[in-house]
Structures are given as C-alpha cells and as structure tokens.
Design a protein around this motif. Structure first.
Motif, PDB file in Angstrom:
ATOM      1  N   HIS A  23      51.470  21.278  79.915  1.00 39.92           N
ATOM      2  CA  HIS A  23      50.210  20.538  79.793  1.00 39.92           C
ATOM      3  C   HIS A  23      49.892  19.802  81.093  1.00 39.92           C
ATOM      4  CE1 HIS A  23      47.025  18.051  78.122  1.00 39.92           C
ATOM      5  NE2 HIS A  23      47.655  16.984  78.583  1.00 39.92           N
ATOM      6  N   GLN A  24      50.884  19.174  81.695  1.00 35.81           N
ATOM      7  CA  GLN A  24      50.663  18.399  82.910  1.00 35.81           C
ATOM      8  C   GLN A  24      50.254  19.283  84.081  1.00 35.81           C
ATOM      9  OE1 GLN A  24      50.664  15.002  82.965  1.00 35.81           O
ATOM     10  NE2 GLN A  24      51.015  15.193  80.765  1.00 35.81           N
ATOM     11  N   ILE A  25      50.877  20.447  84.198  1.00 34.41           N
ATOM     12  CA  ILE A  25      50.601  21.307  85.346  1.00 34.41           C
ATOM     13  C   ILE A  25      49.177  21.847  85.308  1.00 34.41           C
ATOM     14  CG2 ILE A  25      51.235  23.600  84.487  1.00 34.41           C
ATOM     15  CD1 ILE A  25      52.478  22.020  87.769  1.00 34.41           C
ATOM     16  N   ASN A  26      48.555  21.817  84.138  1.00 38.82           N
ATOM     17  CA  ASN A  26      47.182  22.319  83.992  1.00 38.82           C
ATOM     18  C   ASN A  26      46.139  21.209  84.024  1.00 38.82           C
ATOM     19  OD1 ASN A  26      47.639  25.211  83.678  1.00 38.82           O
ATOM     20  ND2 ASN A  26      48.637  24.696  81.732  1.00 38.82           N
ATOM     21  N   ARG A  27      46.574  19.981  84.307  1.00 40.54           N
ATOM     22  CA  ARG A  27      45.613  18.894  84.445  1.00 40.54           C
ATOM     23  C   ARG A  27      44.698  19.125  85.645  1.00 40.54           C
ATOM     24  NH1 ARG A  27      49.168  13.563  84.606  1.00 40.54           N
ATOM     25  NH2 ARG A  27      47.564  13.151  86.169  1.00 40.54           N
ATOM     26  N   GLY A  28      43.445  18.768  85.506  1.00 37.93           N
ATOM     27  CA  GLY A  28      42.496  18.985  86.577  1.00 37.93           C
ATOM     28  C   GLY A  28      42.747  18.161  87.824  1.00 37.93           C
ATOM     29  N   ASP A  29      43.428  17.027  87.657  1.00 34.63           N
ATOM     30  CA  ASP A  29      43.655  16.141  88.805  1.00 34.63           C
ATOM     31  C   ASP A  29      45.011  16.352  89.475  1.00 34.63           C
ATOM     32  OD1 ASP A  29      45.065  15.214  86.604  1.00 34.63           O
ATOM     33  OD2 ASP A  29      44.906  13.111  87.200  1.00 34.63           O
ATOM     34  N   MET A  30      45.737  17.359  89.037  1.00 35.44           N
ATOM     35  CA  MET A  30      47.070  17.614  89.602  1.00 35.44           C
ATOM     36  C   MET A  30      46.949  18.500  90.838  1.00 35.44           C
ATOM     37  SD  MET A  30      49.634  16.160  87.909  1.00 35.44           S
ATOM     38  CE  MET A  30      51.075  17.166  87.632  1.00 35.44           C
ATOM     39  N   GLU A  31      46.523  17.899  91.927  1.00 37.08           N
ATOM     40  CA  GLU A  31      46.330  18.636  93.162  1.00 37.08           C
ATOM     41  C   GLU A  31      47.668  18.947  93.828  1.00 37.08           C
ATOM     42  OE1 GLU A  31      43.831  16.227  95.545  1.00 37.08           O
ATOM     43  OE2 GLU A  31      42.071  16.455  94.250  1.00 37.08           O
TER      44      GLU A  31
ATOM     45  N   GLY B  70      50.666  18.744  96.170  1.00 37.62           N
ATOM     46  CA  GLY B  70      51.202  17.587  96.857  1.00 37.62           C
ATOM     47  C   GLY B  70      51.281  16.341  96.013  1.00 37.62           C
ATOM     48  N   HIS B  71      50.664  16.368  94.833  1.00 39.82           N
ATOM     49  CA  HIS B  71      50.751  15.232  93.919  1.00 39.82           C
ATOM     50  C   HIS B  71      52.216  15.050  93.513  1.00 39.82           C
ATOM     51  CE1 HIS B  71      50.261  12.727  90.373  1.00 39.82           C
ATOM     52  NE2 HIS B  71      48.959  12.609  90.603  1.00 39.82           N
ATOM     53  N   PRO B  72      52.775  13.834  93.629  1.00 40.65           N
ATOM     54  CA  PRO B  72      54.193  13.625  93.322  1.00 40.65           C
ATOM     55  C   PRO B  72      54.599  14.106  91.929  1.00 40.65           C
ATOM     56  CG  PRO B  72      53.336  11.729  94.467  1.00 40.65           C
ATOM     57  CD  PRO B  72      52.154  12.609  94.165  1.00 40.65           C
ATOM     58  N   LEU B  73      53.745  13.870  90.921  1.00 47.11           N
ATOM     59  CA  LEU B  73      54.099  14.316  89.580  1.00 47.11           C
ATOM     60  C   LEU B  73      54.050  15.836  89.495  1.00 47.11           C
ATOM     61  CD1 LEU B  73      54.908  13.683  86.716  1.00 47.11           C
ATOM     62  CD2 LEU B  73      52.490  13.410  86.124  1.00 47.11           C
ATOM     63  N   ARG B  74      53.099  16.439  90.175  1.00 43.72           N
ATOM     64  CA  ARG B  74      53.033  17.899  90.189  1.00 43.72           C
ATOM     65  C   ARG B  74      54.313  18.485  90.802  1.00 43.72           C
ATOM     66  NH1 ARG B  74      48.847  21.629  89.860  1.00 43.72           N
ATOM     67  NH2 ARG B  74      49.457  23.696  90.604  1.00 43.72           N
ATOM     68  N   LYS B  75      54.771  17.868  91.885  1.00 42.69           N
ATOM     69  CA  LYS B  75      56.013  18.332  92.508  1.00 42.69           C
ATOM     70  C   LYS B  75      57.187  18.246  91.538  1.00 42.69           C
ATOM     71  CE  LYS B  75      54.941  17.227  97.347  1.00 42.69           C
ATOM     72  NZ  LYS B  75      55.357  16.424  98.517  1.00 42.69           N
ATOM     73  N   ALA B  76      57.265  17.148  90.785  1.00 41.85           N
ATOM     74  CA  ALA B  76      58.354  16.963  89.825  1.00 41.85           C
ATOM     75  C   ALA B  76      58.279  18.002  88.715  1.00 41.85           C
ATOM     76  CB  ALA B  76      58.307  15.557  89.242  1.00 41.85           C
ATOM     77  N   VAL B  77      57.056  18.252  88.216  1.00 38.65           N
ATOM     78  CA  VAL B  77      56.876  19.234  87.149  1.00 38.65           C
ATOM     79  C   VAL B  77      57.209  20.636  87.652  1.00 38.65           C
ATOM     80  CG1 VAL B  77      55.189  20.328  85.629  1.00 38.65           C
ATOM     81  CG2 VAL B  77      55.188  17.841  85.892  1.00 38.65           C
ATOM     82  N   GLU B  78      56.750  20.965  88.841  1.00 44.99           N
ATOM     83  CA  GLU B  78      57.036  22.289  89.406  1.00 44.99           C
ATOM     84  C   GLU B  78      58.534  22.472  89.635  1.00 44.99           C
ATOM     85  OE1 GLU B  78      52.876  23.288  91.800  1.00 44.99           O
ATOM     86  OE2 GLU B  78      54.545  22.329  92.869  1.00 44.99           O
ATOM     87  N   TYR B  79      59.194  21.408  90.087  1.00 44.92           N
ATOM     88  CA  TYR B  79      60.648  21.466  90.273  1.00 44.92           C
ATOM     89  C   TYR B  79      61.328  21.833  88.953  1.00 44.92           C
ATOM     90  CZ  TYR B  79      65.420  19.840  91.268  1.00 44.92           C
ATOM     91  OH  TYR B  79      66.791  19.762  91.413  1.00 44.92           O
ATOM     92  N   ALA B  80      60.913  21.173  87.870  1.00 41.62           N
ATOM     93  CA  ALA B  80      61.526  21.423  86.565  1.00 41.62           C
ATOM     94  C   ALA B  80      61.204  22.819  86.054  1.00 41.62           C
ATOM     95  CB  ALA B  80      61.054  20.374  85.568  1.00 41.62           C
ATOM     96  N   LEU B  81      59.937  23.210  86.109  1.00 40.37           N
ATOM     97  CA  LEU B  81      59.535  24.513  85.571  1.00 40.37           C
ATOM     98  C   LEU B  81      60.196  25.666  86.324  1.00 40.37           C
ATOM     99  CD1 LEU B  81      55.738  23.911  84.889  1.00 40.37           C
ATOM    100  CD2 LEU B  81      57.545  24.231  83.178  1.00 40.37           C
ATOM    101  N   LYS B  82      60.372  25.498  87.622  1.00 39.71           N
ATOM    102  CA  LYS B  82      61.023  26.534  88.419  1.00 39.71           C
ATOM    103  C   LYS B  82      62.459  26.757  87.972  1.00 39.71           C
ATOM    104  CE  LYS B  82      62.010  27.789  93.238  1.00 39.71           C
ATOM    105  NZ  LYS B  82      61.905  27.344  94.662  1.00 39.71           N
ATOM    106  N   ARG B  83      63.053  25.730  87.386  1.00 45.24           N
ATOM    107  CA  ARG B  83      64.467  25.788  86.991  1.00 45.24           C
ATOM    108  C   ARG B  83      64.653  25.818  85.469  1.00 45.24           C
ATOM    109  NH1 ARG B  83      63.507  23.445  91.624  1.00 45.24           N
ATOM    110  NH2 ARG B  83      65.039  23.635  93.324  1.00 45.24           N
ATOM    111  N   GLN B  84      63.600  26.154  84.755  1.00 45.84           N
ATOM    112  CA  GLN B  84      63.644  26.084  83.294  1.00 45.84           C
ATOM    113  C   GLN B  84      64.798  26.882  82.702  1.00 45.84           C
ATOM    114  OE1 GLN B  84      59.911  26.914  81.374  1.00 45.84           O
ATOM    115  NE2 GLN B  84      60.783  26.897  79.310  1.00 45.84           N
ATOM    116  N   ARG B  85      64.947  28.114  83.139  1.00 42.21           N
ATOM    117  CA  ARG B  85      66.028  28.951  82.574  1.00 42.21           C
ATOM    118  C   ARG B  85      67.397  28.333  82.825  1.00 42.21           C
ATOM    119  NH1 ARG B  85      66.262  35.231  84.136  1.00 42.21           N
ATOM    120  NH2 ARG B  85      64.282  35.121  83.001  1.00 42.21           N
TER     121      ARG B  85
END
Length: 220
Positions: A145-153, A155-170
């Motif tokens: 849900h967060q990664i699809n937010r319209g304001d998650m440009e 370089g956004h710190p939260l986007r980086k954190a979410v991407e870090y987690a999703l990349k390592r989901q498995r």
C-alpha cells in the motif's frame, strides 16, 4: 554471517588500515572470526566455498545475495532487525514509518511468546504459522500500500525503507517455515562486542594485534 570493520596494519604515520572480520555463527553457538583485508565478496566465496549447504542468515549486504544466487543448495535468510532500522531512519520524514515499526514489533512479540512457551521443532514452526505468519502478511500488505502512494517519490526515506524490505521479502520470510532459523542476526552481533582492539574483554579474540587467521570463541 556478518562483517565488521577493524583497524589492522599501519597505513601511514599515525594512521591504520581498515580491515574486516567476517564472523560465522555455527550450529553449536560458536563464532569463528575469519579475517580479510577487504569487504569484497571474494572472502565469502573463500570461506563458504563450493560445498556449503543449508541456511545462510545475513544482514542486507548484497554480497551475500550474489553468493547465494548460483548456489541451489543454500537458502538465504535475512535479518528483520536490519530491516527495522531502515524504518527507524524514516520516522522523521514520514510518521507512517511508525506503522511499520508497530507491525514489526508485533512479529517480535510473537517470537518472544514462542520462546517463553518453550516451543521447538515442529511445534515452533506451527506456532509461527499460526501466529507470526498473519502478522508478516499484514506487514507486506502495508508495504504494498505504501509503495503505491502518490507522494512516495524516488529518494523518499520511507520509500527506500519499503523498497529495502520488499526486495528481501522471500529471505525475510524464511524463518516462518524453518524453526531453526532466528528472526535476526542479533545473537551474532552480541558476539561482536569483543571485536574492538585494545579493550579489555573476556574474549581472547579482542586481544589480537595482528589478525591473520580465524579465531573461534563461544558466543557472548
């Protein structure tokens, strides 16, 4: 497996070279401190070699993932504590990071409950399936849900954190199906307290002045 920098060898007058310990935590709660003058992936290849099989639990250092890529006999598990730290860094820029921390706290609360109940083996795996897995799934749904937010440009710190987690989901999900896999590498990091050179510790590894070989000690 983990890696931590140390000072070893003279670089120039008044300066020392940076080198690395690559500690390995074994099946019997022992730690072997392997040494390398660099942080290059070549040391992982050298130490684990071609014949290692099983689960390799690490932090998010991409070198471990590259090592595992071509090793079908290895399952790569990653550390939830390192994932949590990325969301902690994002708190100042986006209060939604607190939601991620609450999700992860719930996952850890289940681990504490399972440990206190003395669950092991199949019973531990079932408890993780019944109680931990729903919380983990809720966390991944939140991330989607967060990664699809319209304001998650970018370089956004939260986007980086979410991407870090999703990349390592498995890799982060591995602990759910294997009761022998810890949720994080904190047990190994506690063993690194004896690393700083020149400090008085109860571990002989901390007294090494010129590390050139692996040293084993019982986990702190």
């Amino acid at each position: 497996m983990d890696e931590t920098p140390i000072k070893a060898g003279r670089k120039a007058k008044g300066k020392m070279k940076e080198a690395w310990f690559w500690p390995l935590y074994g099946d019997h709660d022992e730690i072997s401190f392997t040494f390398s003058p660099s942080r290059a992936k070549a040391h992982i290849d050298k130490v684990l070699g071609e014949h290692f099989e099983g689960v390799l639990l690490t932090d998010g250092n991409a070198s471990y993932a590259r090592y595992v890529e071509k090793k079908p006999g290895i399952t790569h598990a990653e550390c939830w504590a390192h994932t949590r730290r990325h969301f902690e860094k994002a708190r100042e820029s986006d209060p939604a990071a607190d939601e991620a921390l609450l999700h992860i706290a719930g996952i850890y609360a289940m681990e504490t409950w399972i440990r206190e109940k003395g669950r092991e083996g199949p019973d531990k795996r079932q408890a993780r399936t019944d109680y931990s897995e729903p919380r983990v799934k809720a966390f991944w749904q939140w991330c989607d849900h967060q990664i699809n937010r319209g304001d998650m440009e970018p370089g956004h710190p939260l986007r980086k954190a979410v991407e870090y987690a999703l990349k390592r989901q498995r890799s982060l999900d591995v602990f759910l199906s294997d009761p022998d896999v810890p949720i994080d590498t904190n047990h190994l990091e506690r063993g690194l307290r004896c690393i700083p050179m020149g400090k008085k510790t109860g571990c002989s590894a901390g007294a090494m002045s010129a590390p050139s070989m692996s040293v084993s000690c019982r986990a702190c």
